[in-house]
Design an enzyme around this catalytic site. Structure first.
Site, PDB file in Angstrom:
ATOM      1  N   GLU A 139       0.900   2.845  -8.782  1.00 62.84           N
ATOM      2  CA  GLU A 139       1.387   0.521  -9.458  1.00 62.84           C
ATOM      3  C   GLU A 139       1.342   0.266  -8.519  1.00 62.84           C
ATOM      4  OE1 GLU A 139       5.539   2.293 -11.572  1.00 62.84           O
ATOM      5  OE2 GLU A 139       4.426   4.054 -11.017  1.00 62.84           O
ATOM      6  N   CYS A 186       2.930  -5.207  -3.169  1.00 63.95           N
ATOM      7  CA  CYS A 186       2.758  -3.860  -2.859  1.00 63.95           C
ATOM      8  C   CYS A 186       1.964  -2.688  -3.280  1.00 63.95           C
ATOM      9  CB  CYS A 186       4.626  -3.107  -2.950  1.00 63.95           C
ATOM     10  SG  CYS A 186       4.766  -1.683  -2.376  1.00 63.95           S
ATOM     11  N   CYS A 224       3.829  11.695  -4.539  1.00 68.88           N
ATOM     12  CA  CYS A 224       3.451  11.542  -3.056  1.00 68.88           C
ATOM     13  C   CYS A 224       4.636  13.070  -2.724  1.00 68.88           C
ATOM     14  CB  CYS A 224       4.691  10.279  -3.011  1.00 68.88           C
ATOM     15  SG  CYS A 224       5.285  10.484  -0.867  1.00 68.88           S
ATOM     16  N   CYS A 267      11.646  13.155  -0.832  1.00 64.47           N
ATOM     17  CA  CYS A 267      12.870  12.745   0.026  1.00 64.47           C
ATOM     18  C   CYS A 267      13.481  12.145  -1.677  1.00 64.47           C
ATOM     19  CB  CYS A 267      12.520  10.872   0.773  1.00 64.47           C
ATOM     20  SG  CYS A 267      11.619  10.554   1.825  1.00 64.47           S
ATOM     21  N   CYS A 269      14.445   9.037  -3.725  1.00 65.48           N
ATOM     22  CA  CYS A 269      13.038   8.560  -3.970  1.00 65.48           C
ATOM     23  C   CYS A 269      12.944   9.213  -5.304  1.00 65.48           C
ATOM     24  CB  CYS A 269      12.342   7.706  -2.995  1.00 65.48           C
ATOM     25  SG  CYS A 269      10.513   6.917  -3.217  1.00 65.48           S
ATOM     26  N   GLY A 318       3.295   6.984  -2.745  1.00 66.42           N
ATOM     27  CA  GLY A 318       2.668   7.852  -1.398  1.00 66.42           C
ATOM     28  C   GLY A 318       3.310   7.774   0.149  1.00 66.42           C
ATOM     29  N   GLU A 319       2.935   7.852   0.648  1.00 66.24           N
ATOM     30  CA  GLU A 319       2.431   8.405   1.962  1.00 66.24           C
ATOM     31  C   GLU A 319       1.177   7.905   2.975  1.00 66.24           C
ATOM     32  OE1 GLU A 319       4.874   8.070   4.684  1.00 66.24           O
ATOM     33  OE2 GLU A 319       3.075   7.674   5.814  1.00 66.24           O
ATOM     34  N   SER A 349       4.178   1.343   5.596  1.00 64.74           N
ATOM     35  CA  SER A 349       4.712   2.282   5.924  1.00 64.74           C
ATOM     36  C   SER A 349       5.254   3.306   5.909  1.00 64.74           C
ATOM     37  CB  SER A 349       6.093   1.672   4.800  1.00 64.74           C
ATOM     38  OG  SER A 349       7.423   2.442   5.226  1.00 64.74           O
ATOM     39  N   SER A 384      10.023   4.279   7.882  1.00 63.03           N
ATOM     40  CA  SER A 384      11.275   4.445   7.324  1.00 63.03           C
ATOM     41  C   SER A 384      12.920   5.770   8.375  1.00 63.03           C
ATOM     42  CB  SER A 384      11.159   5.562   5.500  1.00 63.03           C
ATOM     43  OG  SER A 384      10.350   4.492   5.194  1.00 63.03           O
ATOM     44  N   LEU A 385      14.000   5.379   8.343  1.00 61.76           N
ATOM     45  CA  LEU A 385      14.212   6.445   9.226  1.00 61.76           C
ATOM     46  C   LEU A 385      15.128   6.797   8.033  1.00 61.76           C
ATOM     47  CD1 LEU A 385      13.950   6.696  11.587  1.00 61.76           C
ATOM     48  CD2 LEU A 385      16.377   4.770  11.834  1.00 61.76           C
ATOM     49  N   ASN A 388      18.316   1.650  -5.073  1.00 59.89           N
ATOM     50  CA  ASN A 388      17.567   0.949  -6.033  1.00 59.89           C
ATOM     51  C   ASN A 388      17.944   2.220  -6.303  1.00 59.89           C
ATOM     52  OD1 ASN A 388      17.052  -1.108  -5.435  1.00 59.89           O
ATOM     53  ND2 ASN A 388      15.660  -0.640  -4.462  1.00 59.89           N
ATOM     54  N   CYS A 400      11.581  -1.087  -4.471  1.00 63.47           N
ATOM     55  CA  CYS A 400      11.224   0.271  -3.376  1.00 63.47           C
ATOM     56  C   CYS A 400      12.055   1.682  -3.849  1.00 63.47           C
ATOM     57  CB  CYS A 400      12.089   0.415  -2.227  1.00 63.47           C
ATOM     58  SG  CYS A 400      11.810  -1.325  -1.269  1.00 63.47           S
TER      59      CYS A 400
END
Ligand code: SAH
Length: 364
Positions: free
Chosen positions: A93, A106, A113, A117, A120, A166-167, A198, A221-222, A301, A344
């Site tokens: 995507e 993006c 992924c 998380c 997500c 993904g990371e 990111s 990303s915290l 979101n 996101c």
């Protein structure tokens, strides 16, 4: 027929050697690079400046496009999401975000992924596969061609963010390769200074990026100011807890050029990580590590599968005010393309009804 070599992820010099291997002069490789990257052509047939026999040879041994566009969704705010498929049938995507000053693309570094998380939606897919450099470059080519027309230049320039599925730091080598290919002035000419990567916090790669010349910008990303909460929200924290993460960020900060800053992303989850006390904890944490990074607050979101709701506007404002009162620059990121699952944390190969979309043309 399995077409082995994907040319879209190759640098100019590699294409030169590739065509030399076919008994052609090196300049044909440069021509090919221009056709793929500057003119953004996705079939050899269209490359009419190459001799027909060469085009036929290329079609036998190589390919200029491996991703097929399955659907395009257009949001009310003009954001576009492309749902594509790899050669082996996996979802990829990409999101095109029109903005006042410049447009942003993006892109995804992996199909699915592996990081779990909790807030997500992409996590629900699990890791399907890491993408290769060509698959990353191709996402940009597809989005640019759709937004501006095949081969047409972006009127206001383009920023890239590796913030799709993904990371990126688990796709470090292909990502860096893709960025080198895209930076070429004879091609897309999107320089690393226009790119932000990111990470959820893959510490060794943050350190490696700090030592990389011509590197992209960094975002982290915290999502939580304490290990206890972050362990729960982002399991990667168990491997690299906050102290280690922020020590790596400190090292990264020392590598910054004048005027450059990096960013923390903080997804705002109602009643979970958005209290005034947590804002103070976050500010103290960043100040203790002498980090001058800015903080992007991202209202969550939501999705049916996710057990969270976005923080209220008042909460977000209060959180932001506390950060600022302690000298931490904070911004609120407005969600884009929520109605088409393009925002996101919403990329999960979703199909939605597509009332805003004009005809799909020239895409695959
Ligand atoms: N894996 C990388 C790249 C993804 S960037 C990383 O984690 O940084 C996607 C950003 O969206 C991350 O900052 C993530 O924390 C945030 N995010 C994930 N799910 C979200 C959601 N449902 N709402 C808002 N932001 C979300």
């Amino acid at each position: 027929m399995e077409k082995a070599v994907h040319l879209t992820g190759m640098a100019k010099a590699e294409l030169e050697s590739f065509v030399e291997g076919l008994g052609e002069p090196a300049y044909r490789g440069r021509q090919l690079f221009g056709a793929l990257q500057r003119r953004r052509l996705r079939t050899f047939d269209e490359m009419t400046d190459l001799p027909k026999p060469l085009r036929a040879r290329l079609a036998e041994t190589a390919t200029a496009s491996t991703l097929t566009v399955e659907s395009r969704f257009v949001a009310e705010d003009g954001t576009r999401r492309y749902l594509m498929k790899t050669r082996d049938g996996l979802p990829v995507e990409t999101v095109f975000i029109p903005e006042e000053r410049r447009d942003t693309i993006c892109f995804s570094s992996q199909s699915g992924c592996p990081l779990q998380c909790d807030f997500c939606l992409t996590a629900k897919l699990g890791l399907l596969r890491t993408l290769d450099a060509g698959e990353m470059v191709e996402q940009i080519v597809v989005a640019l061609n759709d937004a501006y027309g095949v081969g047409r230049q972006a009127p206001r320039g383009t920023n890239l963010v590796a913030m799709g599925a993904g990371e990126p730091f688990l796709a470090f080598d292909p990502l860096m390769k893709a960025l080198r290919v895209m930076a070429d002035p004879d091609g897309l000419h999107i320089v690393p200074n226009r790119v932000t990567v990111s990470t959820a916090g893959v510490v060794p790669k943050i350190r490696e990026l700090a030592r990389t010349p011509d590197r992209p910008h960094l975002a982290i990303s915290l999502a939580a100011p304490t290990d206890e909460l972050r362990d729960r929200l982002m399991p990667i924290n168990k491997r690299w807890p906050l102290e280690e993460l922020l020590a790596a960020c400190r090292e990264f900060e020392e590598s910054l050029r004048a005027g450059e800053r990096f960013t923390f992303e903080y997804v705002m989850l109602d009643g979970v990580n958005d209290s005034d006390a947590q804002a103070r904890q976050l500010a103290n944490l960043l100040n203790r590590h002498r980090l001058r990074a800015k903080v992007n607050l991202i209202p969550h979101n939501p999705a049916d599968e996710l057990p969270y709701r976005p923080s209220t506007e008042e909460r977000v404002e209060s959180f932001k005010a506390i950060l600022e009162s302690k000298g931490v620059h904070a911004f609120v990121r407005r969600p884009r393309g929520r109605d088409i699952y393009a925002a996101c944390g919403q990329l999960a190969a979703r199909r939605v009804s597509n009332v805003n979309a004009p005809a799909l043309h020239q895409l695959s």
